[in-house]
Every structure is written in structure tokens, then in C-alpha cells.
Scaffold this active site. Structure first.
Site, PDB file in Angstrom:
ATOM      1  CB  SER A 196      -2.213   6.566   3.595  1.00 25.59           C
ATOM      2  OG  SER A 196      -2.258   5.795   2.420  1.00 25.59           O
ATOM      3  CE  LYS A 197      -3.669  -0.121   5.697  1.00 23.53           C
ATOM      4  NZ  LYS A 197      -4.103  -1.096   6.660  1.00 23.53           N
ATOM      5  NE  ARG A 198      -5.628   0.436   1.157  1.00 23.86           N
ATOM      6  CZ  ARG A 198      -6.037   0.481   2.408  1.00 23.86           C
ATOM      7  NH1 ARG A 198      -6.022   1.619   3.059  1.00 23.86           N
ATOM      8  NH2 ARG A 198      -6.469  -0.607   3.015  1.00 23.86           N
ATOM      9  CG  ASP A 199       2.523   7.640  -0.452  1.00 23.37           C
ATOM     10  OD1 ASP A 199       1.897   8.702  -0.375  1.00 23.37           O
ATOM     11  OD2 ASP A 199       3.607   7.506  -1.055  1.00 23.37           O
ATOM     12  CE1 TYR A 247      -1.116  -1.603   1.683  1.00 27.27           C
ATOM     13  CE2 TYR A 247      -1.573  -3.650   2.869  1.00 27.27           C
ATOM     14  CZ  TYR A 247      -1.984  -2.412   2.402  1.00 27.27           C
ATOM     15  OH  TYR A 247      -3.257  -1.981   2.659  1.00 27.27           O
TER      16      TYR A 247
END
Ligand code: GLU
Length: 507
Positions: free
Chosen positions: A269-272, A292
Site C-alpha cells: 500500500s502507499k502507506r507501507d 509522501y
């Protein structure tokens, strides 16, 4: 492959910054297009105005540029024969309506006038009847308000009174849909599993399903390559092509495998939280306020990033890993793309950067490192910095680590690693290293050979000398590049001065 010109498109929706999964999709499209001397096109799919994010399009363009995978046609990359390349602009030209009308005329699409309340009720009804996946389909549509259930007159009246409607695909009840995917082979789905997808929304905007087909046809796309998340929609797309009489013109399909989290448990996920960026460049989402960090700003080289991405789900058929863009292009094929998900490996990603760091010339590294010194108000000679880079690059993954790894090349130490001193400095040390200092003073040609010889000759007189202690006296720290290389580069004057300072300070 057919004799159609190879033309691939990357077709992101501007709903946010382009994350690394999106970059990989663009990359695979690019590599295949380049390998076959074809075109690589950037199309912006902005038909969902509610999800439009300001700045996303500019970000996508900047990211592709940084990665060096530039389209030769499309938004931001010059006008090709098929402009405009933004779907909102294409909609204004009436392109999509034409396709929807054709499907209506042939009886393969229909008007649906259901309000959102009516759709809600339908869903509840189906849930109550324990239907597993409630959807608007060949069965449920029979109880809804659409041009299949209403009389011709009623439909006419509703259309004339401008009652809001959508146009839906009329999916048959029980038919086998077969299609070929270059990566997955033959895929067979029963139409009972496919819903009557909306093709044109009530605001007149096409959905992705209709718009991308119209555009792929009009832009003469030869291969539609996209993420695995689109695989479930592919059967509906096959039907649309069929009903439009365009099956022959249909691009070949390839659905790329997912990129998985480092532990393989689920989609990356882009929040990894693996500690590495998920975006190529810094991305600030104005609508959500989220920021980010990017690969670029974290110190990664674009070519290392691309190399790493290419191997997420693809391999050249042997165990080569370091492959620059030209080599990737030469070797790329969809047949060697895996069906199963590819695990993202943060350590390996850093390793790639390290390999590319070592491939850079010392002069290039110096060029990139000079501004770091300038920002710290440190003046240094370019040749000295070039030599510094030669020594320090063996220790680093990133240029942005150089300073912390080797600051003492630019600033003389004032303190000395306490652990090493506590362990190795004794009552004889001062006398011993004062002697070594004198011998260094006497060297006329200061270089690695003379330093090495002087050091070892001194050992016959003084007994075994401790290299780490000499390192600490001259750099302050316990580790670094080859000791004699370091002494040689710092020069006789600086080294003897540093040893004197240390000797004066240590008891
Ligand atoms: N707009 C779609 C997306 O962002 C494109 C899918 C496709 O390439 O067909 O995912």
C-alpha cells in the site's frame, strides 16, 4: 504478433500521485513499446471528476520524466495524431457518446432510469434473498426501471422529459466468455458473473469501461497492459468489443501481477511502513493534506529504481540483476512476467542503489557531492573530492550518506573514539606513536606505498602498531576506508598535524 504497429498506452487516472506500482505499469508498457520500435502514449483518464486530485497530472508527467520512461505521444509529451489525450477533452468531442449510441442501436446496451434510492432498495432486496454478490445483472434488471422493462412509449417520454439515466451494458445470462491474456493465457468466465456495467453516467460522462475501449480503438492501441485489479472487468470489455464489431481490432491484453508487501501478506500500500518510499517523487496530496516521500528525494538514482522495478514480476530468464535501461528493453517480454504477485524487498532495493553508486564514475559522484559540501560552507578542491568519492563509495548505498561516513576528510577531529582509546591506548602509546609521527614527518614522497613501507618498517623497531589506533588519531572515528588510502589522500601536512593534536590531547 500481428502486423499492427506496436502502440502501448499508460492510462492513469489523476486521482493522486503515481505510486511505484503505477510506475511499474508504465515501465512495462514502455519497455515493450521500445523493444518493438513502437509508440508509448500517455493518456489521462479523468472521467471521474469526483476523484480528480489537483496536481496529480503534473506529478505523473514529472515522475515519468525523472524515471526516464518518457512517452513519445500524449498529455505533456507533444501532440500526436490522436490529440486530445485527456478523456474529459475527448468527451467534449462526442467520441464516447457515439460508441454508447451504437451499442444502444444494436440492442446491446440499454437506458436505466433507476434512482439511487431504487438501486439501494434493489441491493437490500438481494441481500435479504441471500444473493452473494448483489448486482445489476441479467436477473435483477428485470425488476428495475430500464428500457428493457418499460414500454417504448414510456422510455421515449422519460428521455424527452430529460429524466436522468445511465446507459448499461446488456450482459447475457449464461454465456461463456473466453479471452486471451499474454501473461495468464486463456481466461474463461461465465457471463452470469458479470454485471451490467454502466457505460455512460447520468452526467454524460463515460465510465472507464466505455472510455478506454473507445480510446484504445481510436488510438490504435496494439496492447492494453494494466494492473491485475482490472482482470475482473475484462470479460465485460470483451463483450463491448464484440458488440461493437471490433473484436479483430481489440488490443492484446496483459494484466500485470500485484506488488506485494515485503512479508508477502497482501498488496503493497502507499502507506507501507517498510521504511522506503512508495512514490518516485515527493507527493503532497492537497485534498487530504498527506505527504509522501519520494525515491528521488531519498537519494535513489532513477536508473537503480527502474532496474529494481523491472524485476518486480519479470525476469530476463537467467539470473542477471543489474540491467540498465537499454538491456531491459532488449530483453523484455510479457511471456516472462509472472502470474503471481511480486514481493517488494526494501533491502534489495537499497542494494540496487548501491550497485549503481559503484557504477558511477568518481567524477560524477563528486559533481553530485560538491553541493552538499557547499551547503555546509566547506571549501574543497574538486580533485580531492573526486578521490574522496572513490574511497567512500565502497561504504555507502547513497550519495547522501557520504558526508556522515567521511566528514573527517573535511574537518579535523577534536575528539577520539572513546571505546577504541579505552581499549588500546596505554602508557607506552604516547612514546610509540610519537616515534611513528616522526617517521611520517620524514617521508619525502607521501603516497600509499611510502606510507605503507614506513609503517611496516617502523614495526621492526617499535613492535606491532595498531592500525585502528592510527585511524582514530587521524580521523577520530573507528572505521572507514582503507587506512593508508585515507592517510595518503589527506596529505602529509594534514596527517602529521592531526597526529600531533591527538598526541597532545591524549595522556
Ligand atoms: N485509468 C485506469 C487506471 O488508472 C487505467 C487502466 C488501464 O490501463 O486500462 O487504473
Amino acid at each position: 504478433m500481428s502486423d499492427k504497429k506496436v502502440r502501448l498506452r499508460f492510462a492513469p487516472s489523476p486521482t493522486g500521485g503515481l505510486h511505484m506500482g503505477g510506475v511499474r505499469t508504465a515501465l512495462f508498457n514502455y519497455l515493450f513499446a521500445k523493444k518493438h520500435g513502437g509508440d508509448f502514449i500517455l493518456r489521462i483518464e479523468d472521467t471521474d471528476q469526483t476523484r480528480y486530485v489537483k496536481g496529480a497530472e503534473e506529478y505523473i508527467i514529472a515522475a515519468l520524466k525523472w524515471c526516464g520512461i518518457e512517452p513519445n505521444e500524449g498529455v505533456g509529451f507533444g501532440d500526436g495524431a490522436h490529440k486530445p489525450y485527456r478523456q474529459s477533452e475527448r468527451k467534449a468531442l462526442g467520441i464516447y457518446k457515439k460508441y454508447a449510441d451504437k451499442l444502444i442501436a444494436s440492442g446491446n446496451a440499454y437506458y436505466a432510469f433507476d434512482t439511487s434510492e431504487e438501486l439501494d432498495e434493489m441491493r437490500k432486496r438481494l441481500e435479504a434473498a441471500k444473493v452473494v454478490a448483489p448486482q445489476y445483472n441479467s436477473v435483477s434488471r428485470q425488476n428495475m426501471r430500464n428500457s428493457l422493462t418499460l414500454s417504448e412509449d414510456e422510455v421515449k417520454k422519460l428521455l424527452e422529459s430529460e429524466t436522468p439515466y445511465v446507459i448499461r451494458l446488456k450482459v447475457p445470462r449464461n454465456e461463456e466468455i473466453r479471452f486471451h491474456d499474454i501473461i495468464r493465457g486463456w481466461v474463461v468466465v461465465n457471463s452470469a458473473q458479470v454485471d451490467d456495467k454502466v457505460l455512460l453516467k447520468s452526467d454524460g460522462m463515460p465510465t472507464y469501461h466505455l472510455a478506454h475501449i473507445a480510446d484504445d480503438i481510436e488510438m490504435q492501441i496494439s496492447h492494453a497492459v494494466r494492473g491485475e485489479e482490472w482482470l475482473p472487468s475484462a470479460p465485460a470489455h470483451i463483450l463491448i468489443y464484440r458488440y461493437l464489431g471490433l473484436e479483430k481490432e481489440m488490443p492484446q491484453m496483459a494484466h500485470l501481477p500485484l506488488i506485494l508487501k515485503p512479508d508477502g501478506q497482501g498488496k503493497l500500500s502507499k502507506r507501507d511502513k517498510s521504511g522506503l518510499p512508495m512514490f518516485p517523487l515527493n507527493w503532497h496530496d492537497e485534498s487530504s493534506g498527506e505527504t509522501y516521500i519520494g525515491y528521488h528525494e531519498s537519494g535513489f538514482f532513477a536508473d537503480a529504481f527502474i532496474n529494481m522495478l523491472a524485476l518486480l514480476g519479470w525476469n530476463p530468464g537467467d539470473n542477471r540483476e543489474i540491467m540498465e535501461k537499454a538491456e531491459l528493453i532488449e530483453n523484455f517480454s510479457f511471456e516472462r512476467v509472472n502470474k503471481s504477485g511480486a514481493k517488494f524487498d526494501p533491502d534489495k532495493t537499497k542494494w540496487f542503489n548501491q550497485q549503481y553508486l559503484r557504477k558511477r564514475s568518481d567524477a560524477e559522484l563528486a559533481e553530485a557531492f560538491m553541493p552538499v559540501l557547499e551547503s555546509k560552507n566547506i571549501k574543497a578542491d574538486k580533485n580531492f573530492v573526486t578521490e574522496f568519492c572513490r574511497l567512500i563509495k565502497e561504504k555507502a548505498h547513497f550519495i547522501n550518506e557520504f558526508y556522515d561516513l567521511g566528514f573527517y576528510f573535511f574537518i579535523a577531529p577534536t575528539s577520539y573514539d572513546e571505546k577504541v582509546i579505552a581499549k588500546k591506548w596505554n602508557e607506552n602509546s604516547k612514546a610509540v606513536y610519537t616515534k611513528l609521527h616522526q617517521k611520517f614527518e620524514a617521508i619525502s614522497q607521501w603516497n600509499v606505498e611510502s606510507i605503507t613501507k614506513t609503517f611496516h618498517d617502523a614495526e621492526t623497531e617499535l613492535g606491532k602498531l595498531d592500525m585502528q589506533l592510527v585511524r582514530v588519531l587521524t580521523s577520530g572515528v573507528a572505521g572507514g576506508p582503507q587506512l593508508f588510502d585515507m592517510l595518503s589522500l589527506l596529505g602529509k601536512e594534514e596527517i602529521t598535524k592531526r597526529i600531533s593534536t591527538a598526541l597532545a590531547q591524549l595522556k
